[in-house]
Design a protein around this motif. Sequence first.
Motif, short mmCIF file in Angstrom:
data_model
loop_
_atom_site.label_atom_id
_atom_site.label_comp_id
_atom_site.label_asym_id
_atom_site.label_seq_id
_atom_site.Cartn_x
_atom_site.Cartn_y
_atom_site.Cartn_z
N TRP A 19 -20.91 33.63 -103.42
CA TRP A 19 -21.24 32.30 -102.91
C TRP A 19 -21.21 32.34 -101.39
CZ3 TRP A 19 -23.70 28.33 -104.52
CH2 TRP A 19 -23.56 27.08 -103.92
N SER A 20 -22.28 31.81 -100.78
CA SER A 20 -22.43 31.86 -99.32
C SER A 20 -21.90 30.62 -98.61
CB SER A 20 -23.91 32.05 -98.96
OG SER A 20 -24.46 33.16 -99.64
N GLY A 21 -21.30 29.68 -99.35
CA GLY A 21 -20.82 28.45 -98.75
C GLY A 21 -19.31 28.30 -98.87
N ASN A 22 -18.84 27.05 -99.03
CA ASN A 22 -17.40 26.77 -99.15
C ASN A 22 -16.86 27.35 -100.45
OD1 ASN A 22 -17.77 25.24 -96.81
ND2 ASN A 22 -17.82 23.29 -97.91
N TRP A 23 -15.63 27.83 -100.42
CA TRP A 23 -15.09 28.50 -101.59
C TRP A 23 -13.56 28.47 -101.56
CZ3 TRP A 23 -11.89 32.83 -100.97
CH2 TRP A 23 -11.84 33.33 -99.66
N HIS A 24 -12.97 28.84 -102.71
CA HIS A 24 -11.53 29.05 -102.77
C HIS A 24 -11.22 30.10 -103.83
CE1 HIS A 24 -9.82 27.59 -106.63
NE2 HIS A 24 -11.03 27.05 -106.74
N ILE A 25 -10.12 30.79 -103.63
CA ILE A 25 -9.50 31.62 -104.67
C ILE A 25 -8.03 31.25 -104.68
CG2 ILE A 25 -8.82 33.95 -105.39
CD1 ILE A 25 -11.40 35.00 -104.18
N THR A 26 -7.51 30.90 -105.85
CA THR A 26 -6.12 30.46 -106.00
C THR A 26 -5.44 31.28 -107.08
OG1 THR A 26 -6.73 28.20 -105.35
CG2 THR A 26 -4.63 28.49 -106.52
#
Length: 712
Positions: A223-230
Amino acid sequence: MTSCERWTLRTEHTSYTVRLSPDGPWAELDAWGPLGVEDGPSALDWSRRTHFITPADAAPAEYLPQGQRPFTGAELVVGHSGDQRGVWWEFAGAEQDADGLRLAFTDDVAGLRTTLCYATVPGTDVVLRWTELTCTGDGELRLERLDSGAVTVPVADGARLTYLTGQWSQEFTHTQLHLRRGTFSMGSIQGVPGHAYAPWLAVQDAALPDDGTAPTYGIALEWSGNWHITAEAEPGGAVRVRAGRVPHEGAVVLQPGQTLATPRLACAFSPEGTDGLARVWHRYERHLGGDRLHRTRKVLYNSWEATGFDVHAADQLELAKVAADIGAEVFVVDDGWFTGRADDTGGLGDWYPDPAEFPRGFGRFVDDVRTLGLGFGLWVEPEAISPNSRLHAEHPDWVYRVEDRPGRLVRNQLLLDLGRTDVQDFVIGTFDRLLTGYPIEYLKWDMNRPPTERGRPGAGPADRLDLDAGHVAGYLRVLDHLRTAHPHVTVEGCAGGGGRIEHATLARTDVVWPSDNTAPLDRLAIQHGFLHAHAPHVMSSWVTDSPGVFDPRPRSLAFRFVLAMCGVLGIGADLRSWNADQRAEAARWIARYKEIRDVVHHGEVRLLGTPKDPTCGVQYTEAHSSRTVVAGFSTGVLDGAPLVPGRPARLRLRGLDPAAAYRDEDTGTHYSGAHLLHYGLPFAWTADHDARLVVLTRDQARTGPLDPAHHP
């Protein structure tokens, strides 16, 4: 445990098994690891004793909505029917074929169908996961959280997380954390993956040694935009990792009949630690390259560090002549070639060559460069626009902005709303004009500012516009156009260095720029982290004169070349200031690189030590062939003589045949594979010798013991 439906996906060396939970209508991970790991009781099975939580909260669920998993983190949060929130679904069927698996769940009250999608990637150990969300009711849905998926890893003493951190000019710093309990989260809301974190994570059981033998699980978000990994270390001995995009507007509106697909989440496994996991990712990125993988990555020269914004035809040609003399193959003119670009306050958006800087015409200038035997390339920043540009005067509505609020300048520029079709068409038209008007074979696509006032007045309420996804879609549409309409053009991805590097970009570009920092010891650390997640054939690396930023200790020209040869070699120094000896040395290194670049770009990579060690290196072993390339570096003190007799530093190689014989092409020294694996390859460092490139050729004819006289 009651019987339940169970599905297994198999990659080249691994299997991924999902089951329908006996405790409720959801899918959960049953086994993930080497082939056959699914045969036996699941290591993720649990006692089914829950206090103050629900069975869904304790399960190793692949994907659950907030309604069914209320306490320990849901992947999907949906608002519907006025003020109602939450989803309670039922299993609606499975489809499995040779390509993958689809598991469907429905909530008729909310009007939502959720399909969990899985696909294996041929020739790799990667399983792709994503989720398709369909509005099946009469009312719209508000997707407040829409992750791509979750993975669960059993651990005995918490998880050892390996991730890549940094800032501008210090990207891809290899970082580790022992997560015993609690939550770890990283991400970006800058409209790009950003410099602070990469959308990549490796997970190991912290009870096992970090020596290359611990089973290692990895995820990477496309993904080239906003993201998260939690990641959350849960009670009962498991860590659960969730990942997905983050809507800039807080929610995504899904209208009746619409289907939204989340970004793909790549899941990888290796039994050989983070180093082995790196090779899994490298293989996957070679798959992403498709037919373009085998395109030769040419040695480039880039003019930025030599001339900055002062781009004049005569000066550029002077640089091009020297670059051609030392063996460069492509000449790239960086920022400053277009009208209004005397500095960073103007010109962006008006992509026409400045006639004042090319008095004989830009076409003649390009021909002059090509006459030297060089390909020609340009730097562009197509998403950016200067407030005083002609484009801004004609299309002020093309800029991200909030009604009745001032636009904020970052780097003296604004950002185009690439989610608009007309803006995409303008960028595509600009590329088509340049690439058909001039014989250009290389583009460096840069992006130097994130979106700030992200709005689109006149298009409706901001909270109903999915501007982040729109920009990503526009960016990928333009890249796809470049690949189809101009397949001969090599595209380099850059965002102020390594700010936009993930699999969607890597699938559509040929190389990426990991960092604007080209100082030798700084860059060594950046590339060490980068190679954990990404392949060497996409890693653009330059030789420059830049002094250290974070580690200012000087290093030789040889160190800079050997380091840059660990990826795709480029030159960015002011060659006019180099003396004859430096140019001759550069020519020798470039010639040597051309001999071994196929091994570097396509070989199996092993990271030997770390930049924190006095000696470290990178090993590239050619598949189904006889060559092994080792780049060795001294990171320790180089001045002063030892007070006691010293011995050479050694790097233990890996992955060689212990019964085979290997010959150093430069020195003629012979080694057994067992010697290189057990004692290692020797490096004698001095103040004048701080890096070395070794090419070992396997001697197919030698099967007996080596002549002792040839031992080092």
